[in-house]
Design a protein around this motif. Structure first.
Motif, PDB file in Angstrom:
ATOM      1  N   LYS A 154      62.290  86.424  55.237  1.00 52.90           N
ATOM      2  CA  LYS A 154      63.375  86.302  56.215  1.00 52.90           C
ATOM      3  C   LYS A 154      64.602  85.674  55.557  1.00 52.90           C
ATOM      4  N   CYS A 155      64.376  84.722  54.666  1.00 55.19           N
ATOM      5  CA  CYS A 155      65.485  84.096  53.936  1.00 55.19           C
ATOM      6  C   CYS A 155      66.196  85.122  53.065  1.00 55.19           C
ATOM      7  N   ALA A 156      65.423  85.969  52.414  1.00 55.11           N
ATOM      8  CA  ALA A 156      65.998  86.968  51.510  1.00 55.11           C
ATOM      9  C   ALA A 156      66.934  87.921  52.257  1.00 55.11           C
ATOM     10  N   GLU A 157      66.671  88.161  53.526  1.00 56.04           N
ATOM     11  CA  GLU A 157      67.499  89.086  54.307  1.00 56.04           C
ATOM     12  C   GLU A 157      68.903  88.550  54.560  1.00 56.04           C
ATOM     13  N   VAL A 158      69.095  87.226  54.454  1.00 53.40           N
ATOM     14  CA  VAL A 158      70.429  86.641  54.659  1.00 53.40           C
ATOM     15  C   VAL A 158      70.910  85.885  53.418  1.00 53.40           C
ATOM     16  N   ALA A 159      70.257  86.121  52.287  1.00 53.17           N
ATOM     17  CA  ALA A 159      70.602  85.412  51.044  1.00 53.17           C
ATOM     18  C   ALA A 159      72.071  85.614  50.688  1.00 53.17           C
ATOM     19  N   CYS A 168      66.355  78.797  51.993  1.00 48.48           N
ATOM     20  CA  CYS A 168      67.126  78.725  53.235  1.00 48.48           C
ATOM     21  C   CYS A 168      66.681  77.563  54.097  1.00 48.48           C
ATOM     22  N   PHE A 169      67.521  77.289  55.074  1.00 49.63           N
ATOM     23  CA  PHE A 169      67.203  76.319  56.113  1.00 49.63           C
ATOM     24  C   PHE A 169      66.514  77.090  57.234  1.00 49.63           C
ATOM     25  N   THR A 170      65.504  76.495  57.840  1.00 47.38           N
ATOM     26  CA  THR A 170      64.774  77.119  58.936  1.00 47.38           C
ATOM     27  C   THR A 170      64.901  76.220  60.158  1.00 47.38           C
ATOM     28  N   GLY A 171      65.249  76.816  61.306  1.00 46.90           N
ATOM     29  CA  GLY A 171      65.433  76.024  62.519  1.00 46.90           C
ATOM     30  C   GLY A 171      64.841  76.687  63.739  1.00 46.90           C
ATOM     31  N   HIS A 172      64.904  75.959  64.849  1.00 52.87           N
ATOM     32  CA  HIS A 172      64.267  76.387  66.086  1.00 52.87           C
ATOM     33  C   HIS A 172      65.275  76.262  67.222  1.00 52.87           C
ATOM     34  N   TRP A 173      65.440  77.316  68.023  1.00 53.84           N
ATOM     35  CA  TRP A 173      66.390  77.386  69.132  1.00 53.84           C
ATOM     36  C   TRP A 173      65.586  77.690  70.386  1.00 53.84           C
TER      37      TRP A 173
END
Length: 176
Positions: free
Chosen positions: A29-34, A117-122
């Motif tokens: 998932k990080c790679a998709e917005v790298a 990447c940073f991972t967060g929760h919404w």
């Protein structure tokens, strides 16, 4: 994928904040917005889906440690909506803390050293998302210096002398 998302949803009931975000860390998932400040969102509730929210965040914002950006478009607007974000980089450079100001949702994105990447929760009104923001443009966390023991000048002379004597003794034993 669906099984992993269900597991993450169950984990969210037990843990929260950065602990949940770290459990949800996904290098793919990080790679998709790298190399961007776009956000890759994975919706866990009410139904699973994912999409990338394209933002107007800039490299200079990230380097300053204060990002104020808005969503400008999305790869799946059926799944995600466009937010407005005000995020500050923590002193240790391992967290982005702030809000989605459009929807009044507090956000914390975290990472550990070496994560891309940073991972967060919404979470709000029955909607539950995990988001991924590239760490590429943010200042890296400081690497704790390791201490290397050093010897004082006289200790080095003593060590060299001892090594020379040991070599001399070993040489004499071989001749005998």
């Amino acid at each position: 994928m669906a099984k992993r998302l269900v597991s993450l949803a169950l984990a969210s009931a037990v843990c929260c904040g950065s602990a949940f975000a770290q459990a949800a860390y996904d290098p793919a998932k990080c790679a998709e917005v790298a190399g961007t400040l776009n956000i890759n969102w994975v919706r866990l509730q009410p139904s699973t889906c994912s999409g990338i929210e394209y933002t107007n965040g800039t490299q200079s914002m990230a380097q300053s440690g204060h990002v104020q950006m808005t969503g400008t478009d999305g790869s799946s607007l059926i799944c995600t909506s466009l937010g407005a974000y005000d995020l500050m980089l923590s002193a240790d450079k391992l967290s982005l803390v702030g809000n989605d100001t459009r929807y009044d949702v507090p956000l914390t994105f975290t990472r550990t050293p070496g994560q891309a990447c940073f991972t967060g929760h919404w979470i709000k009104n029955g909607s539950d998302y995990v988001g991924y923001i590239s760490a590429a443009f943010f200042p890296p966390p400081a690497i704790a210096p390791t201490s290397v023991p050093t010897l004082a000048e006289y200790s080095l002379i003593g060590l060299a002398s001892l090594m020379a004597m040991m070599g001399f003794v070993a040489t004499r034993r071989r001749k005998a």
